[in-house]
Design a protein around this motif. Structure first.
Motif, PDB file in Angstrom:
ATOM      1  N   SER A  34       0.971  -1.078   0.013  1.00  0.00           N
ATOM      2  CA  SER A  34      -0.030   0.287   0.176  1.00  0.00           C
ATOM      3  C   SER A  34       0.905   1.179   0.047  1.00  0.00           C
ATOM      4  N   ARG A  35       0.358   2.353  -0.665  1.00  0.00           N
ATOM      5  CA  ARG A  35       1.249   3.676  -0.874  1.00  0.00           C
ATOM      6  C   ARG A  35       1.654   4.149   0.448  1.00  0.00           C
ATOM      7  N   ALA A  36       3.148   4.253   0.376  1.00  0.00           N
ATOM      8  CA  ALA A  36       3.736   4.949   1.620  1.00  0.00           C
ATOM      9  C   ALA A  36       4.554   6.240   1.191  1.00  0.00           C
ATOM     10  N   LYS A  37       4.132   7.289   2.009  1.00  0.00           N
ATOM     11  CA  LYS A  37       4.586   8.415   1.857  1.00  0.00           C
ATOM     12  C   LYS A  37       4.817   9.085   3.276  1.00  0.00           C
ATOM     13  N   TYR A  38       5.910   9.322   3.588  1.00  0.00           N
ATOM     14  CA  TYR A  38       6.245  10.150   5.035  1.00  0.00           C
ATOM     15  C   TYR A  38       5.683   9.093   6.104  1.00  0.00           C
ATOM     16  N   VAL A  39       5.880   7.758   5.889  1.00  0.00           N
ATOM     17  CA  VAL A  39       5.424   6.873   7.044  1.00  0.00           C
ATOM     18  C   VAL A  39       6.287   6.930   8.276  1.00  0.00           C
ATOM     19  N   SER A  40       5.525   6.614   9.257  1.00  0.00           N
ATOM     20  CA  SER A  40       6.375   6.440  10.391  1.00  0.00           C
ATOM     21  C   SER A  40       7.177   4.950  10.410  1.00  0.00           C
ATOM     22  N   GLU A  41       8.266   4.843  11.177  1.00  0.00           N
ATOM     23  CA  GLU A  41       8.762   3.539  11.427  1.00  0.00           C
ATOM     24  C   GLU A  41       7.905   2.753  12.150  1.00  0.00           C
ATOM     25  N   ALA A  42       6.978   3.062  13.000  1.00  0.00           N
ATOM     26  CA  ALA A  42       6.112   2.222  13.671  1.00  0.00           C
ATOM     27  C   ALA A  42       5.024   1.651  12.741  1.00  0.00           C
ATOM     28  N   ASP A  43       4.767   2.517  11.791  1.00  0.00           N
ATOM     29  CA  ASP A  43       3.711   2.043  10.697  1.00  0.00           C
ATOM     30  C   ASP A  43       4.195   1.546   9.625  1.00  0.00           C
ATOM     31  N   ALA A  44       5.374   1.597   9.315  1.00  0.00           N
ATOM     32  CA  ALA A  44       6.123   1.089   7.847  1.00  0.00           C
ATOM     33  C   ALA A  44       5.583  -0.125   7.756  1.00  0.00           C
ATOM     34  N   LEU A  45       5.460  -1.242   8.471  1.00  0.00           N
ATOM     35  CA  LEU A  45       5.262  -2.644   8.033  1.00  0.00           C
ATOM     36  C   LEU A  45       3.831  -2.831   7.490  1.00  0.00           C
ATOM     37  N   ASP A  46       3.002  -1.978   7.989  1.00  0.00           N
ATOM     38  CA  ASP A  46       1.776  -1.951   7.501  1.00  0.00           C
ATOM     39  C   ASP A  46       1.526  -1.592   5.875  1.00  0.00           C
ATOM     40  N   HIS A  47       2.542  -1.173   5.633  1.00  0.00           N
ATOM     41  CA  HIS A  47       2.857  -0.877   4.068  1.00  0.00           C
ATOM     42  C   HIS A  47       3.202  -2.020   3.334  1.00  0.00           C
ATOM     43  N   VAL A  48       3.765  -2.938   3.988  1.00  0.00           N
ATOM     44  CA  VAL A  48       4.425  -4.166   3.350  1.00  0.00           C
ATOM     45  C   VAL A  48       3.410  -5.309   2.784  1.00  0.00           C
ATOM     46  N   ALA A  49       3.414  -5.652   1.609  1.00  0.00           N
ATOM     47  CA  ALA A  49       2.745  -6.787   1.137  1.00  0.00           C
ATOM     48  C   ALA A  49       3.335  -8.371   1.708  1.00  0.00           C
ATOM     49  N   GLY A  50       4.555  -8.363   1.422  1.00  0.00           N
ATOM     50  CA  GLY A  50       5.363  -9.384   1.836  1.00  0.00           C
ATOM     51  C   GLY A  50       6.833  -9.346   1.127  1.00  0.00           C
ATOM     52  N   TYR A  51       7.498 -10.661   1.189  1.00  0.00           N
ATOM     53  CA  TYR A  51       8.912 -10.451   0.895  1.00  0.00           C
ATOM     54  C   TYR A  51       9.295 -11.606  -0.287  1.00  0.00           C
ATOM     55  N   ALA A  52      10.490 -11.382  -0.861  1.00  0.00           N
ATOM     56  CA  ALA A  52      10.643 -12.095  -1.821  1.00  0.00           C
ATOM     57  C   ALA A  52      12.523 -12.179  -1.797  1.00  0.00           C
ATOM     58  N   LEU A  53      12.800 -13.342  -2.208  1.00  0.00           N
ATOM     59  CA  LEU A  53      14.426 -13.616  -2.551  1.00  0.00           C
ATOM     60  C   LEU A  53      14.714 -12.778  -3.711  1.00  0.00           C
ATOM     61  N   VAL A  54      16.080 -12.056  -3.426  1.00  0.00           N
ATOM     62  CA  VAL A  54      16.434 -11.435  -4.766  1.00  0.00           C
ATOM     63  C   VAL A  54      18.130 -11.714  -4.749  1.00  0.00           C
ATOM     64  N   ASN A  55      18.694 -11.856  -6.140  1.00  0.00           N
ATOM     65  CA  ASN A  55      20.076 -11.795  -6.192  1.00  0.00           C
ATOM     66  C   ASN A  55      20.225 -10.547  -6.969  1.00  0.00           C
ATOM     67  N   ASP A  56      20.872  -9.665  -6.364  1.00  0.00           N
ATOM     68  CA  ASP A  56      21.133  -8.403  -6.927  1.00  0.00           C
ATOM     69  C   ASP A  56      22.570  -8.424  -7.472  1.00  0.00           C
ATOM     70  N   VAL A  57      22.644  -9.152  -8.862  1.00  0.00           N
ATOM     71  CA  VAL A  57      23.745  -9.359  -9.563  1.00  0.00           C
ATOM     72  C   VAL A  57      24.652  -8.277  -9.962  1.00  0.00           C
ATOM     73  N   SER A  58      25.675  -7.878  -9.763  1.00  0.00           N
ATOM     74  CA  SER A  58      26.515  -6.617  -9.895  1.00  0.00           C
ATOM     75  C   SER A  58      27.655  -6.858 -10.812  1.00  0.00           C
ATOM     76  N   GLU A  59      27.811  -5.703 -11.662  1.00  0.00           N
ATOM     77  CA  GLU A  59      29.322  -5.813 -12.433  1.00  0.00           C
ATOM     78  C   GLU A  59      29.978  -4.553 -11.817  1.00  0.00           C
TER      79      GLU A  59
END
Length: 280
Positions: free
Chosen positions: A133-158
């Protein structure tokens, strides 16, 4: 829930894993696993489904990126103190932010291209945050309310493109296939403690990275809060949260990826990835 996308690249279909770990097709319910689907009301409707009544996906189709068309693919650099030090940098006082271009996104088991002229292609296992959900100027206490979930990422880099060619890091982070995401988006209700997730990565079967999100300098809630002070986060946006130590750049001497090598990585509760390195 574990949401995913399957099928040929560019023609993926949405799916969910049932209680037995089988893929069930969601195309009769939602168009894709995107920002609209990840909104809280939509996720609540999906959670209420009888997944066993959905069409069973037969065989072993290709798995695509867990998220379709994110508006932003943001990354946090140097977010584990040991990783910062192995790259010759001091741990930052504020989160270091950069972006990956959307063309980098690929499936968790797709081949990874080593760019033409590359001599320093590197690996980075990471926890990815997916905004719900849209997050603009959210507090740290409310931040996780704006998270849908999590996923594994490989941040491949050159690394040469990233640090030796001038300008911003994005040049070394955005080659096609440099952003495998998935296999699943795991909704936040399935993650007991996002700050206690084990991460690992192997190259040709040899362990290179072992870490845990408990050692992040800046935790998930702080990152969502912090980033929302600079830009509005929208549903479907991905934030890769940084990598633990063990990257090729930090080895003595440094070691980088070559065509034909195989990278496997995983995170507790978030699944595993496998990529074969190929020449672009």
């Amino acid at each position: 829930m574990k949401l995913l996308r399957y099928g040929p690249k560019g023609a993926e279909r949405p799916a969910v894993l049932d209680s037995d770990g089988n893929m069930r097709d969601l195309s009769g319910v939602v168009a894709d696993i995107d920002g609209e689907t990840l909104a809280p009301d939509s996720l609540a409707k999906l959670a209420a489904l009888d997944t066993g009544s959905l069409p069973l996906v037969e065989g072993t189709p290709r798995i695509g990126s867990a998220i379709a068309r994110p508006g932003k693919f943001l990354c946090v650099g140097l977010n584990y103190a040991d990783h910062a030090r192995e790259t010759g940098k001091q741990p930052p006082e504020e989160p270091v932010l950069f972006g990956k271009a959307a063309n980098a996104i690929s499936g968790p088991n797709d081949d990874v291209e080593i760019p033409r002229g590359s001599e320093k292609t590197d690996w980075e296992v990471e926890l990815g945050i997916v905004i719900g959900s849209r997050a603009k100027y959210v507090s740290e206490a409310d931040a996780l309310d704006h998270v849908a979930g999590y996923a594994l990422v490989n941040d491949v880099s050159e690394r040469s493109f990233q640090s030796e060619r001038g300008g911003q890091w994005i040049k070394g982070k955005s080659h096609d296939t440099f952003g495998p995401v998935g296999p699943w988006l795991v909704t936040k209700d399935e993650i007991a403690d996002v700050q206690n997730i084990d991460l690992w990565l192997d190259v040709d079967g040899e362990r290179r990275q072992t870490g845990n999100t408990s050692t992040m300098i800046f935790g998930v809630a702080h990152l969502v809060h912090y980033i929302s002070q600079f830009m509005t986060l929208e549903p479907g946006d991905i934030i890769a949260t940084g990598t633990p130590p063990g990257v090729g750049l930090g080895m003595k001497p440094p070691v980088f990826l070559k065509a034909g090598q195989v990278v496997t990585l995983g995170a507790a509760g978030l699944g595993e990835q496998r990529q074969v390195m190929v020449t672009a």
